[in-house]
Design a protein around this motif. Structure first.
Motif, PDB file in Angstrom:
ATOM      1  N   LYS A   1       0.766  -1.200  -0.087  1.00 52.41           N
ATOM      2  CA  LYS A   1       0.019   0.059   0.072  1.00 52.41           C
ATOM      3  C   LYS A   1       0.777   1.269   0.044  1.00 52.41           C
ATOM      4  N   LEU A   2       0.333   2.233  -0.913  1.00 53.07           N
ATOM      5  CA  LEU A   2       1.109   3.399  -0.965  1.00 53.07           C
ATOM      6  C   LEU A   2       0.215   4.436  -0.281  1.00 53.07           C
ATOM      7  N   VAL A   3       0.825   4.955   0.927  1.00 53.43           N
ATOM      8  CA  VAL A   3      -0.150   5.707   1.818  1.00 53.43           C
ATOM      9  C   VAL A   3       0.159   7.280   1.797  1.00 53.43           C
ATOM     10  N   LEU A   4      -0.676   7.911   1.130  1.00 53.11           N
ATOM     11  CA  LEU A   4      -0.176   9.482   0.723  1.00 53.11           C
ATOM     12  C   LEU A   4      -0.338  10.438   1.953  1.00 53.11           C
ATOM     13  N   ASP A   5       0.225  11.538   1.733  1.00 54.18           N
ATOM     14  CA  ASP A   5       0.331  12.546   2.861  1.00 54.18           C
ATOM     15  C   ASP A   5      -1.030  12.990   3.238  1.00 54.18           C
ATOM     16  N   ASP A   6      -2.319  12.760   2.277  1.00 49.08           N
ATOM     17  CA  ASP A   6      -3.621  13.157   2.912  1.00 49.08           C
ATOM     18  C   ASP A   6      -4.479  11.984   3.117  1.00 49.08           C
ATOM     19  N   ASP A   7      -3.587  10.757   3.655  1.00 46.62           N
ATOM     20  CA  ASP A   7      -4.307   9.451   3.846  1.00 46.62           C
ATOM     21  C   ASP A   7      -4.922   8.531   2.696  1.00 46.62           C
ATOM     22  N   ARG A   8      -4.677   9.198   1.499  1.00 48.64           N
ATOM     23  CA  ARG A   8      -5.404   8.432   0.420  1.00 48.64           C
ATOM     24  C   ARG A   8      -4.303   7.204   0.486  1.00 48.64           C
ATOM     25  N   ILE A   9      -4.869   5.841  -0.170  1.00 48.54           N
ATOM     26  CA  ILE A   9      -4.268   4.712  -0.263  1.00 48.54           C
ATOM     27  C   ILE A   9      -4.317   4.287  -1.602  1.00 48.54           C
ATOM     28  N   VAL A  10      -3.129   3.866  -2.115  1.00 46.81           N
ATOM     29  CA  VAL A  10      -2.925   3.061  -3.476  1.00 46.81           C
ATOM     30  C   VAL A  10      -2.535   1.715  -3.053  1.00 46.81           C
ATOM     31  N   GLU A  11      -3.104   0.572  -3.482  1.00 44.97           N
ATOM     32  CA  GLU A  11      -2.738  -0.505  -3.490  1.00 44.97           C
ATOM     33  C   GLU A  11      -2.472  -1.176  -4.724  1.00 44.97           C
ATOM     34  N   LEU A  12      -1.147  -2.040  -4.833  1.00 45.04           N
ATOM     35  CA  LEU A  12      -0.909  -2.331  -5.927  1.00 45.04           C
ATOM     36  C   LEU A  12       0.061  -3.662  -5.686  1.00 45.04           C
TER      37      LEU A  12
ATOM     38  N   SER B   1       7.619  22.094  -7.554  1.00 36.30           N
ATOM     39  CA  SER B   1       7.195  22.721  -6.420  1.00 36.30           C
ATOM     40  C   SER B   1       7.542  21.390  -5.220  1.00 36.30           C
ATOM     41  N   GLY B   2       7.816  20.039  -5.628  1.00 33.38           N
ATOM     42  CA  GLY B   2       7.866  18.958  -4.716  1.00 33.38           C
ATOM     43  C   GLY B   2       6.543  18.152  -4.802  1.00 33.38           C
ATOM     44  N   TYR B   3       5.612  18.486  -5.320  1.00 30.53           N
ATOM     45  CA  TYR B   3       4.570  17.786  -5.436  1.00 30.53           C
ATOM     46  C   TYR B   3       4.440  16.552  -6.593  1.00 30.53           C
ATOM     47  N   SER B   4       3.967  15.249  -6.153  1.00 28.40           N
ATOM     48  CA  SER B   4       4.016  14.172  -6.966  1.00 28.40           C
ATOM     49  C   SER B   4       2.663  13.727  -7.768  1.00 28.40           C
ATOM     50  N   THR B   5       2.757  13.417  -8.675  1.00 24.45           N
ATOM     51  CA  THR B   5       1.751  12.887  -9.793  1.00 24.45           C
ATOM     52  C   THR B   5       1.727  11.218  -9.722  1.00 24.45           C
ATOM     53  N   ILE B   6       0.805  10.420  -9.398  1.00 26.48           N
ATOM     54  CA  ILE B   6       0.912   8.930  -9.584  1.00 26.48           C
ATOM     55  C   ILE B   6      -0.099   8.526 -10.757  1.00 26.48           C
ATOM     56  N   THR B   7       0.671   8.067 -11.777  1.00 29.83           N
ATOM     57  CA  THR B   7      -0.398   7.688 -12.759  1.00 29.83           C
ATOM     58  C   THR B   7      -0.596   5.975 -12.736  1.00 29.83           C
ATOM     59  N   LEU B   8      -1.645   5.455 -12.850  1.00 30.13           N
ATOM     60  CA  LEU B   8      -1.804   3.949 -12.787  1.00 30.13           C
ATOM     61  C   LEU B   8      -2.311   3.638 -14.515  1.00 30.13           C
ATOM     62  N   LYS B   9      -1.611   2.756 -15.065  1.00 30.34           N
ATOM     63  CA  LYS B   9      -1.796   2.325 -16.250  1.00 30.34           C
ATOM     64  C   LYS B   9      -2.208   0.859 -16.711  1.00 30.34           C
ATOM     65  N   ASN B  10      -2.665   0.604 -17.795  1.00 28.28           N
ATOM     66  CA  ASN B  10      -2.997  -0.596 -18.389  1.00 28.28           C
ATOM     67  C   ASN B  10      -4.503  -1.197 -17.458  1.00 28.28           C
ATOM     68  N   ILE B  11      -5.394  -0.038 -17.141  1.00 25.45           N
ATOM     69  CA  ILE B  11      -6.561  -0.419 -16.606  1.00 25.45           C
ATOM     70  C   ILE B  11      -7.629  -0.864 -17.481  1.00 25.45           C
ATOM     71  N   LYS B  12      -8.228  -2.132 -17.404  1.00 24.69           N
ATOM     72  CA  LYS B  12      -9.286  -2.617 -18.304  1.00 24.69           C
ATOM     73  C   LYS B  12     -10.664  -2.096 -17.549  1.00 24.69           C
ATOM     74  N   ASP B  13     -10.747  -2.408 -16.356  1.00 25.94           N
ATOM     75  CA  ASP B  13     -11.979  -1.987 -15.564  1.00 25.94           C
ATOM     76  C   ASP B  13     -11.657  -1.710 -14.077  1.00 25.94           C
ATOM     77  N   ILE B  14     -12.532  -0.954 -13.603  1.00 25.11           N
ATOM     78  CA  ILE B  14     -12.613  -0.355 -12.213  1.00 25.11           C
ATOM     79  C   ILE B  14     -13.768  -0.848 -11.207  1.00 25.11           C
ATOM     80  N   LYS B  15     -13.383  -1.487 -10.363  1.00 22.43           N
ATOM     81  CA  LYS B  15     -14.381  -1.672  -9.162  1.00 22.43           C
ATOM     82  C   LYS B  15     -14.381  -1.211  -7.992  1.00 22.43           C
ATOM     83  N   ILE B  16     -15.409  -1.076  -7.447  1.00 26.21           N
ATOM     84  CA  ILE B  16     -15.206  -0.393  -5.948  1.00 26.21           C
ATOM     85  C   ILE B  16     -15.392  -1.495  -4.803  1.00 26.21           C
ATOM     86  N   LYS B  17     -14.683  -1.774  -4.017  1.00 29.62           N
ATOM     87  CA  LYS B  17     -14.608  -2.472  -2.948  1.00 29.62           C
ATOM     88  C   LYS B  17     -14.813  -2.111  -1.371  1.00 29.62           C
TER      89      LYS B  17
END
Length: 334
Positions: free
Chosen positions: A289-300, A318-334
């Motif tokens: 899990k990537l836990v971001l500074d605003d408590d958002r979580i990216v799991e991979l 300015s030191g801010y980062s952008t995370i881009t997720l690639k090769n996504i076919k479908d998105i489900k909410i769990k």
């Protein structure tokens, strides 16, 4: 998974509510298909990640008791009653100690003779009852004590390896003299505890992070590298040695490896120490899990993170980062 062959099971009851021990003189009938509860509890006991081995003398009373128990049924019963009396005596001084069943098991685990003593603490559960008084019916809930479910963790146990003359235990904290504490080893077994598998795993992660912060071996969090190394060892059915894992993930950095070894030894980890029961499932180890500074979580997937596959991170001026997720076919909410 261990191969376990059960030879016999005997149960006594510690009735703390009425300050008595209820003894059994007959073994459980091990008819195939009727031992599911016992089988599950034995599995839960042997795979507990908080098992800690104790350093005790070769003449320790529990080692002697276990050796006597495997001689014949009569001595098994006699020694189990003595142990029940000892455990009842130390349990009386623990505040709000629940009733419990003491499950004594003689078995072979991967060919090694073992005596397991599991203290199955009763749980208070509400049940519905129907009462009729003078023709008037009332339905209400009352609390009843019952055995813990078969799938719940074993809270207290003494595990004696007769062949290796070792004693390990699982402990539960209770209120003692008004504050939480342990009683099983301190007041009864009195051995010197070694590290649990859970503690060993925690030490590996902490040491690797500390050393990486000094030597900058990795780009990103080294915990993912530890997970990947453990996955590879589990998949190849190889032993998980904390010292070996921590040093290996340091790669070719000699100074970092030396620092890892020094700190690990200071924390009680030696070359031959192993993690027997892995604290995480294979599925959980394979993800991070990537836990971001605003408590958002990216799991991979761990490998995606380490190989920078299907994920891209860019940092602006300015030191801010952008995370881009690639090769996504479908998105489900769990």
């Amino acid at each position: 998974m261990n191969t376990t062959i059960i030879d016999k099971i005997l149960i006594h009851m510690l009735d703390m509510e009425h300050s008595q021990i209820l003894y059994s003189d007959q073994f459980i009938d091990l008819i195939e298909g009727t031992t599911e509860y016992y089988d599950k509890k034995i599995e839960k006991c042997l795979t507990n990640t908080t098992i800690k081995e104790l350093v005790v003398g070769s003449e320790h009373h529990l080692l002697q008791a276990a050796k006597n128990m495997i001689i014949d049924d009569e001595q098994f019963i006699a020694e189990s009653k003595k142990i029940a009396q000892d455990l009842f005596a130390v349990s009386k001084y623990v505040e709000e100690m629940p009733n419990s069943n003491l499950m004594f098991v003689e078995c072979k685990v991967d060919g090694e003779k073992m005596i397991l003593i599991m203290k199955l603490n009763y749980k208070v559960t509400p049940i519905s009852i129907v009462e009729e008084v003078e023709g008037k019916r009332a339905i209400k809930f009352v609390n009843r004590q019952s055995l813990p479910p078969k799938t719940s963790a074993v809270e207290e146990a003494i595990i004696i390896n007769v062949d290796k003359s070792t004693i390990s235990l699982i402990e539960k904290r209770f209120q003692i003299d008004g504050k939480p504490g342990y009683y099983l080893n301190e007041q009864y077994i009195k051995g010197e505890p070694k590290l649990t598998d859970k503690q060993k795993m925690s030490i590996v992660n902490k040491v690797v992070k500390k050393v990486d912060s000094e030597y900058n071996v990795f780009e990103g969090d080294p915990t993912a590298v530890v997970k990947k190394e453990m996955i590879d060892l589990v998949m190849e059915h190889l032993p998980l040695k904390p010292m070996e894992i921590a040093k290996k993930v340091m790669g070719d950095d000699y100074n970092a490896k030396e620092e890892v070894e020094t700190i690990m030894r200071d924390l009680g980890i030696e070359e031959d120490d192993e993690i027997v029961n892995v604290p995480l499932s294979l599925d959980r180890m394979s993800r991070c899990k990537l836990v971001l500074d605003d408590d958002r979580i990216v799991e991979l997937n761990v490998e995606d993170y380490l190989n920078h596959e299907n994920i891209m991170t860019e940092t602006d001026m300015s030191g801010y980062s952008t995370i881009t997720l690639k090769n996504i076919k479908d998105i489900k909410i769990k």
